[in-house]
Design a protein around this motif. Structure first.
Motif, mmCIF file in Angstrom:
data_model
loop_
_atom_site.group_PDB
_atom_site.id
_atom_site.type_symbol
_atom_site.label_atom_id
_atom_site.label_comp_id
_atom_site.label_asym_id
_atom_site.label_seq_id
_atom_site.Cartn_x
_atom_site.Cartn_y
_atom_site.Cartn_z
ATOM 1 N N LYS A 1 0.825 -1.220 0.000
ATOM 2 C CA LYS A 1 0.000 0.000 0.000
ATOM 3 C C LYS A 1 0.852 1.260 0.000
ATOM 4 C CE LYS A 1 -3.583 2.498 2.588
ATOM 5 N NZ LYS A 1 -4.566 2.472 3.698
ATOM 6 N N PHE A 2 1.929 1.267 0.789
ATOM 7 C CA PHE A 2 2.707 2.492 0.976
ATOM 8 C C PHE A 2 4.038 2.414 0.224
ATOM 9 C CE2 PHE A 2 0.188 2.073 4.918
ATOM 10 C CZ PHE A 2 -0.557 3.247 4.804
ATOM 11 N N HIS A 3 4.406 3.565 -0.341
ATOM 12 C CA HIS A 3 5.725 3.756 -0.952
ATOM 13 C C HIS A 3 6.383 4.930 -0.233
ATOM 14 C CE1 HIS A 3 4.663 1.029 -4.261
ATOM 15 N NE2 HIS A 3 3.471 1.617 -4.220
ATOM 16 N N PHE A 4 7.570 4.666 0.259
ATOM 17 C CA PHE A 4 8.183 5.618 1.178
ATOM 18 C C PHE A 4 9.641 5.825 0.793
ATOM 19 C CE2 PHE A 4 10.621 6.060 5.203
ATOM 20 C CZ PHE A 4 10.140 7.306 5.595
ATOM 21 N N ASP A 5 10.060 7.093 0.755
ATOM 22 C CA ASP A 5 11.477 7.360 0.492
ATOM 23 C C ASP A 5 11.943 8.559 1.297
ATOM 24 O OD1 ASP A 5 11.619 9.942 -1.199
ATOM 25 O OD2 ASP A 5 10.076 8.787 -2.218
ATOM 26 N N ILE A 6 13.243 8.561 1.572
ATOM 27 C CA ILE A 6 13.884 9.627 2.354
ATOM 28 C C ILE A 6 15.011 10.206 1.525
ATOM 29 C CG2 ILE A 6 15.189 10.168 4.442
ATOM 30 C CD1 ILE A 6 13.752 7.907 5.854
ATOM 31 N N ASN A 7 15.003 11.518 1.349
ATOM 32 C CA ASN A 7 16.058 12.215 0.607
ATOM 33 C C ASN A 7 16.680 13.265 1.527
ATOM 34 O OD1 ASN A 7 15.601 10.988 -2.093
ATOM 35 N ND2 ASN A 7 13.604 11.981 -1.890
ATOM 36 N N ILE A 8 17.582 12.822 2.370
ATOM 37 C CA ILE A 8 18.260 13.684 3.334
ATOM 38 C C ILE A 8 19.765 13.582 3.091
ATOM 39 C CG2 ILE A 8 18.690 14.173 5.767
ATOM 40 C CD1 ILE A 8 15.844 14.721 5.035
ATOM 41 N N PRO A 9 20.465 14.701 2.942
ATOM 42 C CA PRO A 9 21.921 14.640 2.759
ATOM 43 C C PRO A 9 22.597 13.955 3.939
ATOM 44 C CG PRO A 9 21.091 16.827 2.242
ATOM 45 C CD PRO A 9 19.952 16.072 2.851
ATOM 46 N N PRO A 10 23.558 13.060 3.674
ATOM 47 C CA PRO A 10 24.243 12.352 4.778
ATOM 48 C C PRO A 10 24.899 13.299 5.774
ATOM 49 C CG PRO A 10 24.733 11.329 2.665
ATOM 50 C CD PRO A 10 24.007 12.598 2.354
ATOM 51 N N ALA A 11 25.293 14.491 5.317
ATOM 52 C CA ALA A 11 25.964 15.438 6.216
ATOM 53 C C ALA A 11 25.058 15.905 7.354
ATOM 54 C CB ALA A 11 26.469 16.651 5.429
ATOM 55 N N LEU A 12 23.735 15.754 7.184
ATOM 56 C CA LEU A 12 22.801 16.231 8.202
ATOM 57 C C LEU A 12 22.422 15.158 9.216
ATOM 58 C CD1 LEU A 12 20.278 18.309 6.031
ATOM 59 C CD2 LEU A 12 22.402 19.061 7.110
ATOM 60 N N LEU A 13 22.810 13.932 8.983
ATOM 61 C CA LEU A 13 22.310 12.837 9.804
ATOM 62 C C LEU A 13 22.754 12.912 11.258
ATOM 63 C CD1 LEU A 13 22.684 9.837 7.321
ATOM 64 C CD2 LEU A 13 20.645 11.191 7.847
ATOM 65 N N CYS B 1 14.730 17.503 2.426
ATOM 66 C CA CYS B 1 15.304 18.612 3.204
ATOM 67 C C CYS B 1 15.767 19.718 2.269
ATOM 68 C CB CYS B 1 16.461 18.096 4.052
ATOM 69 S SG CYS B 1 17.298 19.375 5.000
ATOM 70 N N GLN B 2 15.534 20.944 2.664
ATOM 71 C CA GLN B 2 16.040 22.122 1.965
ATOM 72 C C GLN B 2 16.562 23.098 3.013
ATOM 73 O OE1 GLN B 2 12.851 23.738 -0.388
ATOM 74 N NE2 GLN B 2 12.669 21.913 -1.672
ATOM 75 N N PHE B 3 17.599 23.846 2.654
ATOM 76 C CA PHE B 3 18.099 24.824 3.627
ATOM 77 C C PHE B 3 18.775 25.966 2.893
ATOM 78 C CE2 PHE B 3 21.182 21.419 3.114
ATOM 79 C CZ PHE B 3 22.375 22.081 2.877
ATOM 80 N N ASP B 4 18.797 27.119 3.583
ATOM 81 C CA ASP B 4 19.494 28.298 3.087
ATOM 82 C C ASP B 4 20.320 28.876 4.228
ATOM 83 O OD1 ASP B 4 17.651 29.697 4.714
ATOM 84 O OD2 ASP B 4 16.235 29.834 3.054
ATOM 85 N N GLN B 5 20.678 30.151 4.108
ATOM 86 C CA GLN B 5 21.546 30.738 5.119
ATOM 87 C C GLN B 5 20.857 30.929 6.461
ATOM 88 O OE1 GLN B 5 23.071 34.351 3.414
ATOM 89 N NE2 GLN B 5 24.556 33.301 2.123
ATOM 90 N N GLU B 6 19.537 31.031 6.466
ATOM 91 C CA GLU B 6 18.823 31.360 7.700
ATOM 92 C C GLU B 6 17.938 30.231 8.229
ATOM 93 O OE1 GLU B 6 16.639 34.923 7.132
ATOM 94 O OE2 GLU B 6 18.413 36.190 6.898
ATOM 95 N N THR B 7 17.391 29.408 7.350
ATOM 96 C CA THR B 7 16.419 28.399 7.797
ATOM 97 C C THR B 7 16.729 27.030 7.206
ATOM 98 O OG1 THR B 7 14.941 29.042 5.982
ATOM 99 C CG2 THR B 7 14.529 30.027 8.142
ATOM 100 N N LEU B 8 16.229 26.029 7.919
ATOM 101 C CA LEU B 8 16.351 24.633 7.510
ATOM 102 C C LEU B 8 14.941 24.059 7.437
ATOM 103 C CD1 LEU B 8 18.083 22.029 7.072
ATOM 104 C CD2 LEU B 8 18.087 21.773 9.558
ATOM 105 N N HIS B 9 14.609 23.419 6.316
ATOM 106 C CA HIS B 9 13.258 22.930 6.081
ATOM 107 C C HIS B 9 13.273 21.405 5.924
ATOM 108 C CE1 HIS B 9 11.694 27.037 5.145
ATOM 109 N NE2 HIS B 9 12.948 27.216 4.774
ATOM 110 N N PHE B 10 12.496 20.722 6.751
ATOM 111 C CA PHE B 10 12.244 19.297 6.569
ATOM 112 C C PHE B 10 10.823 19.158 6.021
ATOM 113 C CE2 PHE B 10 15.570 19.070 9.847
ATOM 114 C CZ PHE B 10 16.430 18.161 9.236
ATOM 115 N N LEU B 11 10.712 18.586 4.833
ATOM 116 C CA LEU B 11 9.438 18.508 4.134
ATOM 117 C C LEU B 11 8.910 17.080 4.163
ATOM 118 C CD1 LEU B 11 10.454 20.642 1.016
ATOM 119 C CD2 LEU B 11 9.292 21.437 3.077
#
Length: 326
Positions: free
Chosen positions: A192-204, A238-248
């Motif tokens: 039923k479910f399809h699941f994936d994680i796209n997080i840079p290893p540097a953030l783990l 995950c997305q990030f810039d100079q001020e914020t970090l976003h986990f989507l």
């Protein structure tokens, strides 16, 4: 000397008479001096009593105050003295603030004690459940039932994570927690479910508030895919810039109705209680995550939710970029 007759008038006075007059004059001056001192002391005592009586009354009023209540000093204690009236008003304001502060501190300590008791009970219950699941896992292994063994093992690890990781955890531990949860769901609902994680290893290795992402994934499964049997897709990125970090956390579920979405966004933005939807569902997990983010990082951070009915939902967990350095 007379100017007309050119005569000189000479008067002879006894020296004793002059001495007596001088003596009488000095005695008079001394008596006046001591009388002035005596009258000055009486006046000073009267003025001191007159001026200090309001102060003494004010001190008595202060000593009689009950520190556990918001009792105020009567302004009549000032006796019409404007300076003392200002002092009384300031003291009353200070007393009210201190009383409220004491009450708040008492309530906080009481809440802390209750939380400690609840946490101890929570740990006891979870340790019992943890041990029970280990027994079930062993029995499943003996009887060669791999699904039950896997579920028991995942549940044991989930509980151990709950016990050991609070209030912060490494991101890799949080993601492992999600994988365990998804393993259980895939056993319940195969394919039923399809699941994936796209997080840079540097953030783990970064530390985040524990239970940050798992409640969001659980919300997608419980609400977004409640009416769907297959093709349920969940993604964590995950997305990030100079001020914020976003986990989507994104899903292709049923989405959130516009009115329900507006209430949910307000609840996350203002930490207000959330009203249930037509099915009686509360988004407690989402509000809990948002409140913890705002408390941990500041008011400008938290959750942002975008959703369209029939298309899906994206929940954005917003953290400061400084969290990467911590």
């Amino acid at each position: 000397m007379n100017s007309t007759t050119r005569w000189k008038l000479v008067q002879l006075v006894d020296n004793n008479t002059i001495t007596h007059l001088y003596h009488d004059t000095m005695v008079t001056y001394i008596n006046i001096f001591f009388l002035s001192i005596f009258l000055g002391l009486i006046l000073a005592a009267f003025l001191s009593r007159f001026l200090t009586k309001p102060v003494s009354r004010l001190c008595s009023e202060i000593d009689a105050l009950n520190p556990e209540s918001e009792t105020l000093i009567d302004e009549k204690a000032c006796g019409g003295n404007q300076e003392l009236l200002k002092l009384v008003n300031s003291f009353n304001g200070l007393n009210q603030r201190l009383t409220r502060s004491l009450q708040n501190n008492y309530e906080i300590r009481l809440s802390e004690q209750q939380i400690k008791v609840q946490m101890l009970q929570f740990q006891i219950n979870h340790h019992f459940l943890y041990n029970t699941l280990n027994v079930i896992k062993s029995l499943a292994s003996i009887h060669r039932i791999p699904e039950i063994e896997t579920i028991s093992m995942c549940m044991s690890d989930l509980i151990r994570y709950n016990l050991e990781n609070f209030p912060v955890a490494r991101l890799e531990e949080e993601l492992m927690q999600i994988r365990r949860y998804m393993t259980i769901q895939n056993i319940r609902f195969p394919e039923k479910f399809h699941f994936d994680i796209n997080i840079p290893p540097a953030l783990l290795k970064m530390e985040i508030p524990a239970f940050l992402l798992q409640p969001l994934v659980e919300n997608s499964i419980e609400h977004g895919f409640a009416d769907r049997e297959d093709n349920c897709y969940i993604s964590i990125s995950c997305q990030f810039d100079q001020e914020t970090l976003h986990f989507l956390v994104a899903d292709n579920g049923s989405g959130i109705p516009a009115d329900r979405l507006a209430r949910l966004q307000k609840a996350c933005r203002e930490d207000t209680p959330d009203c249930p939807d037509e099915n009686g569902h509360h988004s407690i997990g989402i509000r809990n995550v948002s409140q913890r983010l705002r408390s941990y990082y500041g008011e400008k951070y938290g959750l942002s939710i975008e959703s369209a009915e029939g298309e899906g939902t994206i929940i954005d967990a917003i953290l400061p970029a400084s969290a990467l350095k911590d």
